[in-house]
Motif scaffolding. Structure first.
Motif, PDB file in Angstrom:
ATOM      1  N   GLY A 154      50.154  40.494  33.999  1.00 40.11           N
ATOM      2  CA  GLY A 154      49.290  41.573  33.518  1.00 40.11           C
ATOM      3  C   GLY A 154      47.947  41.471  34.119  1.00 40.11           C
ATOM      4  O   GLY A 154      47.541  40.357  34.458  1.00 40.11           O
ATOM      5  N   ARG A 155      47.104  42.572  34.100  1.00 40.00           N
ATOM      6  CA  ARG A 155      45.907  42.525  34.624  1.00 40.00           C
ATOM      7  C   ARG A 155      44.878  42.096  34.069  1.00 40.00           C
ATOM      8  O   ARG A 155      43.894  41.886  34.311  1.00 40.00           O
ATOM      9  CB  ARG A 155      45.554  44.139  35.212  1.00 40.00           C
ATOM     10  N   ILE A 200      55.286  44.958  31.086  1.00 36.68           N
ATOM     11  CA  ILE A 200      54.023  44.728  31.511  1.00 36.68           C
ATOM     12  C   ILE A 200      53.457  45.740  32.508  1.00 36.68           C
ATOM     13  O   ILE A 200      54.063  45.776  33.451  1.00 36.68           O
ATOM     14  CB  ILE A 200      54.044  43.188  31.998  1.00 36.68           C
ATOM     15  N   ASP A 201      52.293  45.922  32.374  1.00 35.58           N
ATOM     16  CA  ASP A 201      51.493  46.815  33.419  1.00 35.58           C
ATOM     17  C   ASP A 201      50.744  45.717  34.242  1.00 35.58           C
ATOM     18  O   ASP A 201      49.712  45.251  33.859  1.00 35.58           O
ATOM     19  CB  ASP A 201      50.623  47.843  32.597  1.00 35.58           C
ATOM     20  N   GLY A 202      51.160  45.596  35.289  1.00 37.33           N
ATOM     21  CA  GLY A 202      50.480  44.661  36.087  1.00 37.33           C
ATOM     22  C   GLY A 202      50.758  44.670  37.637  1.00 37.33           C
ATOM     23  O   GLY A 202      51.551  45.313  38.071  1.00 37.33           O
ATOM     24  N   ASN A 203      50.518  43.464  38.057  1.00 35.58           N
ATOM     25  CA  ASN A 203      50.777  42.849  39.661  1.00 35.58           C
ATOM     26  C   ASN A 203      52.076  42.680  39.545  1.00 35.58           C
ATOM     27  O   ASN A 203      52.593  41.705  38.953  1.00 35.58           O
ATOM     28  CB  ASN A 203      49.833  42.364  40.388  1.00 35.58           C
ATOM     29  N   PRO A 225      46.293  32.502  33.451  1.00 30.54           N
ATOM     30  CA  PRO A 225      45.680  32.024  32.301  1.00 30.54           C
ATOM     31  C   PRO A 225      46.066  32.180  31.060  1.00 30.54           C
ATOM     32  O   PRO A 225      46.952  33.065  31.075  1.00 30.54           O
ATOM     33  CB  PRO A 225      44.096  32.621  32.287  1.00 30.54           C
ATOM     34  N   PRO A 226      45.775  31.783  29.921  1.00 27.12           N
ATOM     35  CA  PRO A 226      46.125  32.188  28.484  1.00 27.12           C
ATOM     36  C   PRO A 226      46.008  33.660  28.147  1.00 27.12           C
ATOM     37  O   PRO A 226      45.183  34.090  28.523  1.00 27.12           O
ATOM     38  CB  PRO A 226      45.280  31.378  27.871  1.00 27.12           C
ATOM     39  N   HIS A 227      47.003  33.976  27.458  1.00 27.42           N
ATOM     40  CA  HIS A 227      47.133  35.391  27.170  1.00 27.42           C
ATOM     41  C   HIS A 227      47.299  36.666  28.084  1.00 27.42           C
ATOM     42  O   HIS A 227      47.375  37.726  27.562  1.00 27.42           O
ATOM     43  CB  HIS A 227      45.977  35.709  26.113  1.00 27.42           C
ATOM     44  N   PHE A 228      47.595  36.089  29.350  1.00 28.90           N
ATOM     45  CA  PHE A 228      47.901  37.140  30.257  1.00 28.90           C
ATOM     46  C   PHE A 228      49.529  37.358  30.245  1.00 28.90           C
ATOM     47  O   PHE A 228      50.314  36.359  30.385  1.00 28.90           O
ATOM     48  CB  PHE A 228      47.496  36.533  31.848  1.00 28.90           C
TER      49      PHE A 228
END
Length: 385
Positions: free
Chosen positions: A152-153, A174-177, A190-193
């Motif tokens: 996620g971004r 998940i909207d991300g890379n 990192p936490p919560h990504f």
């Protein structure tokens, strides 16, 4: 600064890591781990064998119905796992496989005193544990095989999960890379990504997790420490009370006095000493703590071995925590024990914390701190090299 995935040429410097990535932004580094370290990591067959041990925390996840089965497992469990994609996850692998623990040396830029464990996960083609978030920092080191990750971004604030499952799997995609990783690649999340990994071919992934305690855990643990040391466990005696606190009323002054009473216990040298020990205990009740070794040495035998130019080394799986003390010295934590370290001993401990062999030939000061080194050795914090 964007919090979406960054692609770096190498692992970041200490300054760069905390300024730009720790708790802020995920990153990917290709081929970041030396091949010699990769060659020593636990194999899938060894991981399966470890998952059969009573002392290992293991689980198996089936993608077919997201069922989660807990170990210890048997050979029959693997024979009947079948063709649907599945994943085997084993915690605290660094405690059982010392060569895998050497992976930790790549992360000296991170706070290793916060390191929780190395979890190794083997999954067949198509295997995944779904989209999820973690409350800890994780470095995902790809072993054999390849995986596709979506990260996620931005951190997820109000996550929603699919109802009725054993696992906490995010309800929405998940909207991300999206990236593909192969052997030696590292992802930092990192936490919560939110993130999800899918195996492209049979793959082994090593998750190096860094987990901080909850405030309630700190209070509970320090409260128990005070209870175990009566000289530190001062009773509130109603100091400074006035007519404003008569009957059932606590005045503002009374509240502030109680607050100060609690705060005082956190400002003493005893708190630093306890904190050093707290961060070196295992997060898992199932993981054996280091006790005295079976073949303990006498001080004379230890000294003789050291003088014979035998090298001492701190294994990578041994966690230390070093904290400056208000007394002007240092508190060294190991295995929920604390040792007072002066400036002279500090240089020796810092040398050992590099996790290279140290001898009296290159560090003559070892002989000035025999009692400390002798104790650490007999409690399995140090080994001969």
């Amino acid at each position: 600064m964007s919090s979406s995935l960054a692609t770096l040429d190498a692992l970041p410097s200490i300054v760069d890591f905390y300024a730009n990535y720790w708790n802020k932004r995920p990153f990917l580094v290709r081929n970041a781990i030396d091949q010699a370290v990769m060659d020593g990591l636990i194999t899938p067959d060894e991981l399966a064998g470890l998952s059969m041990e009573e002392t290992a925390r293991a689980r198996m996840v089936s993608r077919k119905d997201w069922a989660c089965q807990f170990g210890p497992f048997t050979e029959e469990d693997f024979n009947t796992a079948g063709k649907p994609p599945w994943s085997l996850l084993v915690q605290n692998v660094e405690q059982f496989h010392p060569d895998t623990a050497t992976l930790l040396r790549a992360f000296n830029f991170a706070p290793r005193w916060l390191m929780d464990d190395i979890m190794a996960s083997f999954s067949t083609k198509g295997g995944t544990i779904g989209g999820h978030i973690d409350s800890y920092h994780v470095f995902l080191v790809q072993g054999q095989g390849s995986r596709r990750w979506t990260i996620g971004r931005e951190p997820v604030i109000d996550e929603e999960y699919i109802d009725g499952l054993d696992l906490k799997i995010l309800k929405d995609p998940i909207d991300g890379n999206t990236v593909e990783v192969t052997s030696g690649d590292i992802l930092y999340i990192p936490p919560h990504f939110a993130h999800e990994g899918t195996t492209l071919d049979d793959a082994l992934t090593f998750s190096v997790g860094f987990l901080g305690p909850k405030l309630s855990e700190l209070y509970d643990a320090y409260g128990q420490h005070l209870a175990d040391h009566d000289a530190l466990d001062h009773r509130y005696a109603g100091e400074g009370l006035s007519a404003d606190s008569s009957g059932f009323i606590l005045s503002i002054d009374a509240v502030e006095t109680l607050r100060d009473h609690l705060s005082h216990s956190l400002s003493t040298p005893a708190f630093c000493e306890w904190l050093a020990s707290f961060f070196t205990g295992s997060a898992s009740e199932d993981t054996a703590q280091y006790s005295k070794r079976d073949d303990t040495l006498s001080l004379a035998a230890f000294t003789e071995a050291l003088q014979a130019r035998a090298g001492l080394i701190k294994p990578a799986y041994v966690k230390f925590a070093l904290i400056p003390s208000p007394k002007g010295t240092y508190s060294l934590g190991f295995n929920r024990k604390t040792f007072d370290i002066n400036d002279d001993a500090l240089a020796v401990i810092l040398s050992l914390m590099k996790e290279d062999a140290v001898t009296t030939n290159d560090t003559p000061a070892l002989l000035d701190h025999l009692d400390l080194l002798f104790t650490l050795y007999n409690h399995q914090a140090l080994e001969w090299h």
